[in-house]
Design a protein around this motif. Structure first.
Motif, PDB file in Angstrom:
ATOM      1  N   ILE A 124      66.063  81.718 -26.386  1.00 45.54           N
ATOM      2  CA  ILE A 124      68.093  81.837 -25.847  1.00 45.54           C
ATOM      3  C   ILE A 124      68.312  82.916 -25.970  1.00 45.54           C
ATOM      4  CG2 ILE A 124      69.811  80.866 -26.919  1.00 45.54           C
ATOM      5  CD1 ILE A 124      67.189  78.957 -26.276  1.00 45.54           C
ATOM      6  N   VAL A 125      69.202  83.412 -25.206  1.00 45.52           N
ATOM      7  CA  VAL A 125      69.938  85.137 -24.654  1.00 45.52           C
ATOM      8  C   VAL A 125      71.232  84.093 -24.890  1.00 45.52           C
ATOM      9  CG1 VAL A 125      70.441  86.433 -23.594  1.00 45.52           C
ATOM     10  CG2 VAL A 125      68.382  85.849 -22.805  1.00 45.52           C
ATOM     11  N   ASP A 126      71.880  84.692 -25.859  1.00 45.99           N
ATOM     12  CA  ASP A 126      73.158  83.999 -26.776  1.00 45.99           C
ATOM     13  C   ASP A 126      74.430  85.553 -26.385  1.00 45.99           C
ATOM     14  OD1 ASP A 126      75.595  83.514 -27.486  1.00 45.99           O
ATOM     15  OD2 ASP A 126      74.482  82.894 -29.499  1.00 45.99           O
ATOM     16  N   LEU A 127      74.986  85.343 -24.977  1.00 43.61           N
ATOM     17  CA  LEU A 127      75.389  86.412 -24.918  1.00 43.61           C
ATOM     18  C   LEU A 127      76.945  86.402 -25.006  1.00 43.61           C
ATOM     19  CD1 LEU A 127      75.120  86.432 -20.928  1.00 43.61           C
ATOM     20  CD2 LEU A 127      74.174  87.731 -22.410  1.00 43.61           C
ATOM     21  N   ASP A 128      77.802  84.922 -26.047  1.00 41.20           N
ATOM     22  CA  ASP A 128      78.920  84.560 -26.742  1.00 41.20           C
ATOM     23  C   ASP A 128      79.133  85.340 -28.042  1.00 41.20           C
ATOM     24  OD1 ASP A 128      81.552  83.387 -26.460  1.00 41.20           O
ATOM     25  OD2 ASP A 128      80.914  81.965 -27.205  1.00 41.20           O
ATOM     26  N   SER A 143      79.080  82.770 -30.433  1.00 36.22           N
ATOM     27  CA  SER A 143      80.165  83.079 -30.991  1.00 36.22           C
ATOM     28  C   SER A 143      79.612  81.228 -32.080  1.00 36.22           C
ATOM     29  CB  SER A 143      80.587  81.793 -30.182  1.00 36.22           C
ATOM     30  OG  SER A 143      80.211  81.048 -29.489  1.00 36.22           O
ATOM     31  N   LYS A 144      80.220  80.509 -32.918  1.00 32.32           N
ATOM     32  CA  LYS A 144      80.206  79.906 -33.362  1.00 32.32           C
ATOM     33  C   LYS A 144      79.561  78.330 -32.507  1.00 32.32           C
ATOM     34  CE  LYS A 144      81.590  75.999 -36.653  1.00 32.32           C
ATOM     35  NZ  LYS A 144      81.245  74.950 -36.669  1.00 32.32           N
ATOM     36  N   LEU A 145      80.067  78.231 -31.730  1.00 31.39           N
ATOM     37  CA  LEU A 145      79.712  76.948 -30.473  1.00 31.39           C
ATOM     38  C   LEU A 145      78.657  77.859 -30.029  1.00 31.39           C
ATOM     39  CD1 LEU A 145      80.503  74.583 -29.781  1.00 31.39           C
ATOM     40  CD2 LEU A 145      80.928  75.036 -27.996  1.00 31.39           C
ATOM     41  N   SER A 146      77.648  78.675 -29.611  1.00 25.97           N
ATOM     42  CA  SER A 146      76.394  79.538 -28.880  1.00 25.97           C
ATOM     43  C   SER A 146      75.717  79.796 -29.951  1.00 25.97           C
ATOM     44  CB  SER A 146      77.359  80.200 -27.986  1.00 25.97           C
ATOM     45  OG  SER A 146      77.381  81.228 -29.212  1.00 25.97           O
ATOM     46  N   ARG A 147      75.896  79.464 -31.518  1.00 27.48           N
ATOM     47  CA  ARG A 147      74.434  79.184 -32.231  1.00 27.48           C
ATOM     48  C   ARG A 147      74.893  77.946 -32.464  1.00 27.48           C
ATOM     49  NH1 ARG A 147      77.619  83.894 -33.940  1.00 27.48           N
ATOM     50  NH2 ARG A 147      79.318  82.471 -35.505  1.00 27.48           N
ATOM     51  N   GLU A 148      75.472  77.440 -32.802  1.00 28.89           N
ATOM     52  CA  GLU A 148      75.255  75.763 -32.189  1.00 28.89           C
ATOM     53  C   GLU A 148      73.958  74.962 -31.304  1.00 28.89           C
ATOM     54  OE1 GLU A 148      79.040  73.218 -32.790  1.00 28.89           O
ATOM     55  OE2 GLU A 148      79.071  74.336 -34.477  1.00 28.89           O
ATOM     56  N   PRO A 161      76.851  82.098 -21.312  1.00 29.95           N
ATOM     57  CA  PRO A 161      77.618  82.763 -20.466  1.00 29.95           C
ATOM     58  C   PRO A 161      78.614  83.401 -21.716  1.00 29.95           C
ATOM     59  CG  PRO A 161      78.429  80.826 -21.011  1.00 29.95           C
ATOM     60  CD  PRO A 161      77.143  80.673 -20.903  1.00 29.95           C
ATOM     61  N   GLU A 162      78.679  84.618 -21.517  1.00 33.66           N
ATOM     62  CA  GLU A 162      80.294  84.740 -22.127  1.00 33.66           C
ATOM     63  C   GLU A 162      81.010  83.688 -22.227  1.00 33.66           C
ATOM     64  OE1 GLU A 162      80.887  88.594 -20.855  1.00 33.66           O
ATOM     65  OE2 GLU A 162      78.969  90.412 -21.817  1.00 33.66           O
ATOM     66  N   HIS A 163      82.352  84.197 -23.519  1.00 35.14           N
ATOM     67  CA  HIS A 163      82.760  83.162 -23.118  1.00 35.14           C
ATOM     68  C   HIS A 163      83.051  81.811 -23.479  1.00 35.14           C
ATOM     69  CE1 HIS A 163      85.425  87.098 -22.729  1.00 35.14           C
ATOM     70  NE2 HIS A 163      84.618  87.129 -21.227  1.00 35.14           N
ATOM     71  N   PHE A 164      82.347  80.819 -23.927  1.00 34.64           N
ATOM     72  CA  PHE A 164      81.279  80.128 -23.879  1.00 34.64           C
ATOM     73  C   PHE A 164      82.568  79.549 -24.435  1.00 34.64           C
ATOM     74  CE2 PHE A 164      78.578  76.830 -25.893  1.00 34.64           C
ATOM     75  CZ  PHE A 164      78.522  75.991 -24.765  1.00 34.64           C
ATOM     76  N   GLU A 165      82.555  79.164 -26.004  1.00 34.53           N
ATOM     77  CA  GLU A 165      83.009  78.512 -26.692  1.00 34.53           C
ATOM     78  C   GLU A 165      85.216  78.820 -26.238  1.00 34.53           C
ATOM     79  OE1 GLU A 165      83.585  78.616 -31.510  1.00 34.53           O
ATOM     80  OE2 GLU A 165      83.978  80.580 -30.646  1.00 34.53           O
ATOM     81  N   THR A 179      87.700  74.143 -19.601  1.00 40.12           N
ATOM     82  CA  THR A 179      87.182  74.725 -17.977  1.00 40.12           C
ATOM     83  C   THR A 179      86.173  74.457 -17.796  1.00 40.12           C
ATOM     84  OG1 THR A 179      87.380  76.883 -18.798  1.00 40.12           O
ATOM     85  CG2 THR A 179      89.159  76.064 -18.331  1.00 40.12           C
ATOM     86  N   LEU A 180      85.338  74.519 -16.809  1.00 37.59           N
ATOM     87  CA  LEU A 180      83.787  73.884 -16.585  1.00 37.59           C
ATOM     88  C   LEU A 180      83.082  75.602 -17.008  1.00 37.59           C
ATOM     89  CD1 LEU A 180      81.348  73.202 -14.922  1.00 37.59           C
ATOM     90  CD2 LEU A 180      82.592  74.191 -12.607  1.00 37.59           C
ATOM     91  N   THR A 181      82.295  75.089 -17.276  1.00 36.00           N
ATOM     92  CA  THR A 181      81.237  76.169 -18.125  1.00 36.00           C
ATOM     93  C   THR A 181      79.482  75.803 -17.603  1.00 36.00           C
ATOM     94  OG1 THR A 181      82.662  75.765 -19.508  1.00 36.00           O
ATOM     95  CG2 THR A 181      80.496  77.281 -20.275  1.00 36.00           C
ATOM     96  N   ARG A 182      79.366  76.999 -16.828  1.00 29.95           N
ATOM     97  CA  ARG A 182      77.813  76.691 -16.919  1.00 29.95           C
ATOM     98  C   ARG A 182      77.122  78.310 -17.459  1.00 29.95           C
ATOM     99  NH1 ARG A 182      78.073  75.060 -11.923  1.00 29.95           N
ATOM    100  NH2 ARG A 182      79.980  75.494 -10.227  1.00 29.95           N
ATOM    101  N   VAL A 183      75.950  77.231 -18.374  1.00 25.78           N
ATOM    102  CA  VAL A 183      75.032  77.888 -19.068  1.00 25.78           C
ATOM    103  C   VAL A 183      73.942  77.229 -17.946  1.00 25.78           C
ATOM    104  CG1 VAL A 183      73.265  77.233 -21.268  1.00 25.78           C
ATOM    105  CG2 VAL A 183      75.494  76.361 -21.473  1.00 25.78           C
TER     106      VAL A 183
END
Length: 397
Positions: free
Chosen positions: A52-56, A58-63, A102-106, A113-117
């Protein structure tokens, strides 16, 4: 009948006297089955190593990361946290899949807005690739549902309203015949059929060539015994051993490898009986016309690889070129493995399997007929090769 039993007794002496032949007839099939069974014992591919490469961060990305960590299908490799690390891990096989958040995921999710993982998986091995893709989609679907429900709750919707909105379209999925996607159910019994085919065919194919090389075949040709009795006496021990191995490996597969063996047991045994007849008849015919054991081994080795690959057992016959499909229909293993799957896995009755039974029955007849009607005539010794017909004595016991 006494003549047949005498020849069969003579053949049994050879089987028990020659250690390699005894091992090949009675122990090698079970040994191969145990080896393949150990390879496919897990049946379902779990604990796929994933990064898991977490560039954000954030709380949501950690979820999202926690959703993969809590899935029984994945084993998160915590040491890989960067994209270059993911690339290197995929190259060396340390991980088989990766998720890049990606960054700014949360922030993007909050603004709808459209978010691409990005998800990547190793497609060099189709089994890894297919399962990984399926499992990743399952995790993201569960996360998406959970996130949507949380969002609606924050907007003030109660549980009944949320359930009503979420259940606008409900997809119920049922997987028939192999609900766990077990690779043991998918592949293992096809391997068992190839084991029985190769060991049985090779064992029977060496019967006459052994007599030729030991200069005892002339005794059978000159004896006042009909050709069909020679055939029966020679192949009964191998036919019986091969059918015993068939029943034994069915039990072994069901008991220890947990392969589904459903449907009609008499029908499963009938398929095995006809398959065994084809093998023994064809093996005896090969042995009649092969000059020596070396040639037999070459013939059997040439037959081993293509039979299984073109049978349609692992790749749909509808997607195999037509001329290869026509060739596959001439092979007993094609009708056997597909018929067996229809009975054991789908639990279909004789009305669905009748073409397979008739095809194997016809092949058994065509294999046995030339074997029981061979001409009892001595053949000249080939120049520079091993003798075809032999001397005047049986091998000593």
């Amino acid at each position: 009948m006494r003549q047949i039993l005498n020849i069969a007794h003579y053949e049994m002496i050879h089987i028990f006297k020659e250690k390699i032949l005894f091992l090949m007839v009675f122990l090698v099939p079970l040994g191969y089955a145990a080896l393949f069974g150990a390879a496919y014992a897990s049946a379902v591919l779990n604990d796929v190593p994933i990064a898991i490469v977490d560039l954000d961060d954030s709380k949501l990305s950690r979820e999202v990361a926690a959703a993969f960590a809590n899935s029984p299908h994945f084993q998160v490799v915590d040491a890989i946290k960067t994209y270059p690390g993911l690339q290197e891990g995929m190259k060396c096989g340390r991980v088989r899949a990766g998720v890049v958040i990606p960054e700014h995921f949360e922030q993007d999710m909050a603004q709808h807005t459209l978010t691409r993982v990005l998800t990547v998986y190793d497609g060099s091995n189709l089994i890894w690739g297919y399962n990984t893709r399926k499992y990743i989609r399952e995790v993201f679907n569960e996360f998406s549902v959970s996130n949507t429900a949380s969002y609606l709750a924050d907007m003030g919707y109660n549980k009944n309203d949320i359930r009503s909105i979420m259940d606008t379209v409900s997809l119920n999925t049922e997987v028939w015949y192999n609900p766990t996607f077990s690779y043991a159910n998918f592949l293992y019994m096809g391997l068992i059929m190839i084991i029985l085919h190769q060991i049985g065919l090779l064992s029977v194919s060496l019967t006459i060539t052994r007599e030729k090389e030991r200069k005892t075949w002339l005794q059978f040709l000159s004896a006042p015994v009909p050709a069909w009795k020679i055939f029966a006496g020679k192949v009964i021990p191998y036919f019986t051993a091969n059918f015993f191995n068939y029943a034994l490996l069915l039990w072994f597969a069901s008991r220890f490898v947990h392969v589904k063996i459903g449907g009609s047991l008499p029908l499963i045994l009938l398929l095995g009986l006809l398959y065994d007849l084809v093998i023994t008849g064809a093996g005896f015919f090969i042995s009649l016309h092969a000059p020596n054991s070396l040639q037999v081994t070459r013939y059997v080795m040439l037959l081993s690889v293509p039979f299984f690959m073109i049978s349609g057992y692992t790749w749909p016959g509808t997607h195999i070129p037509a001329f290869i499909n026509y060739l596959a229909r001439l092979l007993p293993s094609t009708w056997m493995v597909l018929g067996f799957r229809q009975v054991a896995l789908k639990e279909l009755d004789i009305s669905y399997i009748l073409p397979h039974v008739l095809a194997l029955g016809l092949m058994a007849f065509l294999a046995v007929l030339p074997a029981i009607t061979f001409t009892k005539r001595a053949r000249p010794r080939p120049e520079g090769g091993l003798p075809i017909n032999g001397g005047i004595s049986y091998p000593s016991r």
